[in-house]
Design a protein around this motif. Structure first.
Motif, PDB file in Angstrom:
ATOM      1  N   UNK A 171      54.061  30.049  51.329  1.00 34.87           N
ATOM      2  CA  UNK A 171      55.485  29.621  51.619  1.00 34.87           C
ATOM      3  C   UNK A 171      55.746  28.043  51.580  1.00 34.87           C
ATOM      4  N   UNK A 172      54.346  27.216  51.614  1.00 33.70           N
ATOM      5  CA  UNK A 172      54.162  25.850  51.768  1.00 33.70           C
ATOM      6  C   UNK A 172      53.607  25.299  50.536  1.00 33.70           C
ATOM      7  N   UNK A 173      52.644  26.026  49.989  1.00 35.46           N
ATOM      8  CA  UNK A 173      51.883  25.331  48.894  1.00 35.46           C
ATOM      9  C   UNK A 173      51.887  26.148  47.720  1.00 35.46           C
ATOM     10  N   UNK A 174      51.622  25.159  46.436  1.00 34.92           N
ATOM     11  CA  UNK A 174      51.776  26.021  44.965  1.00 34.92           C
ATOM     12  C   UNK A 174      50.518  27.053  45.191  1.00 34.92           C
ATOM     13  N   UNK A 175      50.840  27.739  43.701  1.00 33.87           N
ATOM     14  CA  UNK A 175      49.682  28.972  44.020  1.00 33.87           C
ATOM     15  C   UNK A 175      48.396  28.584  43.745  1.00 33.87           C
ATOM     16  N   UNK A 176      48.182  27.468  42.933  1.00 32.95           N
ATOM     17  CA  UNK A 176      46.508  27.145  42.874  1.00 32.95           C
ATOM     18  C   UNK A 176      46.008  26.587  44.141  1.00 32.95           C
ATOM     19  N   UNK A 177      46.576  25.991  44.952  1.00 34.38           N
ATOM     20  CA  UNK A 177      46.106  25.764  46.210  1.00 34.38           C
ATOM     21  C   UNK A 177      46.113  26.742  47.140  1.00 34.38           C
ATOM     22  N   UNK A 225      32.684  32.361  42.173  1.00 37.68           N
ATOM     23  CA  UNK A 225      33.889  31.437  42.613  1.00 37.68           C
ATOM     24  C   UNK A 225      34.859  30.948  41.715  1.00 37.68           C
ATOM     25  N   UNK A 226      34.435  30.494  40.789  1.00 48.89           N
ATOM     26  CA  UNK A 226      35.136  29.853  39.571  1.00 48.89           C
ATOM     27  C   UNK A 226      36.203  30.869  38.832  1.00 48.89           C
ATOM     28  N   UNK A 227      34.986  32.086  38.299  1.00 45.27           N
ATOM     29  CA  UNK A 227      36.107  33.061  37.535  1.00 45.27           C
ATOM     30  C   UNK A 227      37.123  33.676  38.489  1.00 45.27           C
ATOM     31  N   UNK A 228      36.748  33.900  40.076  1.00 43.54           N
ATOM     32  CA  UNK A 228      37.732  34.461  40.891  1.00 43.54           C
ATOM     33  C   UNK A 228      38.999  33.444  40.868  1.00 43.54           C
ATOM     34  N   UNK A 229      39.002  32.169  40.886  1.00 44.84           N
ATOM     35  CA  UNK A 229      40.148  31.543  40.965  1.00 44.84           C
ATOM     36  C   UNK A 229      40.867  31.540  39.631  1.00 44.84           C
ATOM     37  N   UNK A 230      40.082  31.590  38.387  1.00 40.31           N
ATOM     38  CA  UNK A 230      40.892  31.602  37.231  1.00 40.31           C
ATOM     39  C   UNK A 230      41.543  32.911  37.091  1.00 40.31           C
ATOM     40  N   UNK A 231      40.788  34.009  37.190  1.00 43.48           N
ATOM     41  CA  UNK A 231      41.445  35.189  37.340  1.00 43.48           C
ATOM     42  C   UNK A 231      42.654  35.514  37.848  1.00 43.48           C
ATOM     43  N   UNK A 240      50.075  38.026  37.116  1.00 43.86           N
ATOM     44  CA  UNK A 240      51.385  37.890  37.200  1.00 43.86           C
ATOM     45  C   UNK A 240      52.012  38.156  38.567  1.00 43.86           C
ATOM     46  N   UNK A 241      51.478  38.957  39.203  1.00 45.18           N
ATOM     47  CA  UNK A 241      51.618  39.292  40.649  1.00 45.18           C
ATOM     48  C   UNK A 241      50.511  39.019  41.563  1.00 45.18           C
ATOM     49  N   UNK A 242      50.328  37.960  42.199  1.00 42.74           N
ATOM     50  CA  UNK A 242      49.085  37.725  42.899  1.00 42.74           C
ATOM     51  C   UNK A 242      48.656  38.745  44.046  1.00 42.74           C
ATOM     52  N   UNK A 243      49.761  38.920  44.897  1.00 37.18           N
ATOM     53  CA  UNK A 243      49.750  39.884  46.031  1.00 37.18           C
ATOM     54  C   UNK A 243      49.225  41.118  45.571  1.00 37.18           C
ATOM     55  N   UNK A 244      49.870  42.082  44.509  1.00 39.13           N
ATOM     56  CA  UNK A 244      49.207  42.957  44.117  1.00 39.13           C
ATOM     57  C   UNK A 244      47.778  43.143  43.746  1.00 39.13           C
ATOM     58  N   UNK A 263      35.582  41.939  38.083  1.00 43.15           N
ATOM     59  CA  UNK A 263      35.804  43.064  36.855  1.00 43.15           C
ATOM     60  C   UNK A 263      37.417  43.631  37.217  1.00 43.15           C
ATOM     61  N   UNK A 264      37.541  43.906  38.526  1.00 46.98           N
ATOM     62  CA  UNK A 264      39.091  44.491  38.711  1.00 46.98           C
ATOM     63  C   UNK A 264      40.067  43.407  38.125  1.00 46.98           C
ATOM     64  N   UNK A 265      39.954  42.242  38.659  1.00 46.29           N
ATOM     65  CA  UNK A 265      40.812  40.975  38.466  1.00 46.29           C
ATOM     66  C   UNK A 265      40.992  41.005  36.967  1.00 46.29           C
ATOM     67  N   UNK A 266      39.926  41.083  36.172  1.00 42.44           N
ATOM     68  CA  UNK A 266      39.992  40.638  34.847  1.00 42.44           C
ATOM     69  C   UNK A 266      40.584  42.056  34.109  1.00 42.44           C
ATOM     70  N   UNK A 267      40.424  43.148  34.584  1.00 38.03           N
ATOM     71  CA  UNK A 267      41.174  44.517  34.036  1.00 38.03           C
ATOM     72  C   UNK A 267      42.781  44.368  34.473  1.00 38.03           C
ATOM     73  N   UNK A 268      43.063  43.510  35.633  1.00 41.48           N
ATOM     74  CA  UNK A 268      44.390  43.546  35.959  1.00 41.48           C
ATOM     75  C   UNK A 268      45.066  42.518  35.351  1.00 41.48           C
ATOM     76  N   UNK A 269      44.642  41.423  34.836  1.00 44.06           N
ATOM     77  CA  UNK A 269      45.126  40.348  33.966  1.00 44.06           C
ATOM     78  C   UNK A 269      46.017  40.798  32.984  1.00 44.06           C
TER      79      UNK A 269
END
Length: 247
Positions: free
Chosen positions: A61-67, A125-131, A136-140, A241-247
């Motif tokens: 609600x305060x910061x952009x997605x990357x932060x 940690x770097x891969x987690x941030x990128x993935x 498209x829906x970070x919360x899900x 792996x889960x995040x990569x599949x969901x991309x």
């Protein structure tokens, strides 16, 4: 303990083991309660997931997605005490050691972090941030990866390849009723039916099945089986792996 206080006691033990969330001082940590608290691990995985998703939703609600993602990763480490990250680093240090299982387990239990562990943490940690940033829906994606990766890691607790090593924190939780533990895991997997379409769910099941087979082989090759650090590594790798599949 009465029928109400005993389940609460064991739930709090599970929370205390899997996170840095403070628990009540009256909790009884006897051997039977420690083992029975294992059945609450899947529930706690969802509690941790919901807490982190709430934090992400709040800061978004305060910061952009990357932060927000950076803050989420930081909060995840603080909430769990880097429990799983530590396991990944320790296992990677063991992989980098030349020698037999005993030498690798000794390196795994060394409190000092080696170069292989440092590199693994940076990449993870770097891969987690990128993935996450690519979702498209970070919360899900968070609801699925944070909870499912932990449920996946818990399946190694009932592995026939689990080995007992000196000063292993997770050894106490081994020896639970497999059928009952699988039933609890299955119940805690029900929410995924509402979070994922059947194609994504089917693909994840297939990928995680293959990943589990691969990791069991890897763990057996390097340390002779599965221990707590291996489970931490399994959680971190399956989350990616889960995040990569969901991309």
């Amino acid at each position: 303990m009465n029928l109400i206080k005993l389940p609460l006691n064991n739930l709090l033990i599970a929370i205390g083991f899997l996170s840095r969330i403070p628990i009540a001082s009256w909790v009884n940590f006897d051997q039977a309660n420690l083992r029975n608290s294992t059945y609450y691990f899947p529930v706690v995985s969802w509690l941790i997931t919901l807490l982190l998703v709430f934090i992400y939703s709040l800061v978004s609600l305060i910061f952009p997605q990357t932060i927000c993602i950076i803050l989420l990763v930081l909060c995840g480490v603080l909430v769990t005490g880097a429990l799983h990250e530590d396991g990944l680093a320790d296992f990677c240090d063991a992989v980098g050691v030349m020698g037999g299982h005993e030498k690798k387990i000794e390196a795994m239990k060394d409190s000092r972090l080696g170069s292989f562990g440092v590199i693994a943490l940076i990449l993870a940690i770097g891969a987690k941030f990128v993935f996450l940033d690519a979702q498209s829906n970070v919360v899900v994606a968070l609801l699925v990866c944070l909870s499912l990766s932990r449920l996946f890691a818990f399946t190694f607790l009932i592995s026939s390849q689990y080995i007992k090593t000196q000063a292993s924190k997770s050894e106490t939780f081994v020896g639970v009723n497999r059928l009952l533990f699988i039933a609890v895991l299955s119940l805690c997997a029900i929410p995924f039916c509402f979070l994922l379409d059947w194609q994504s769910a089917g693909l994840l099941i297939l990928v995680l099945f293959v990943l589990r087979f691969f990791l069991l082989s890897l763990f057996k090759k390097h340390v002779g089986g599965v221990n707590g650090d291996c489970m931490g590594a399994a959680q971190q790798l399956s989350e990616l792996v889960i995040l990569l599949v969901l991309v």
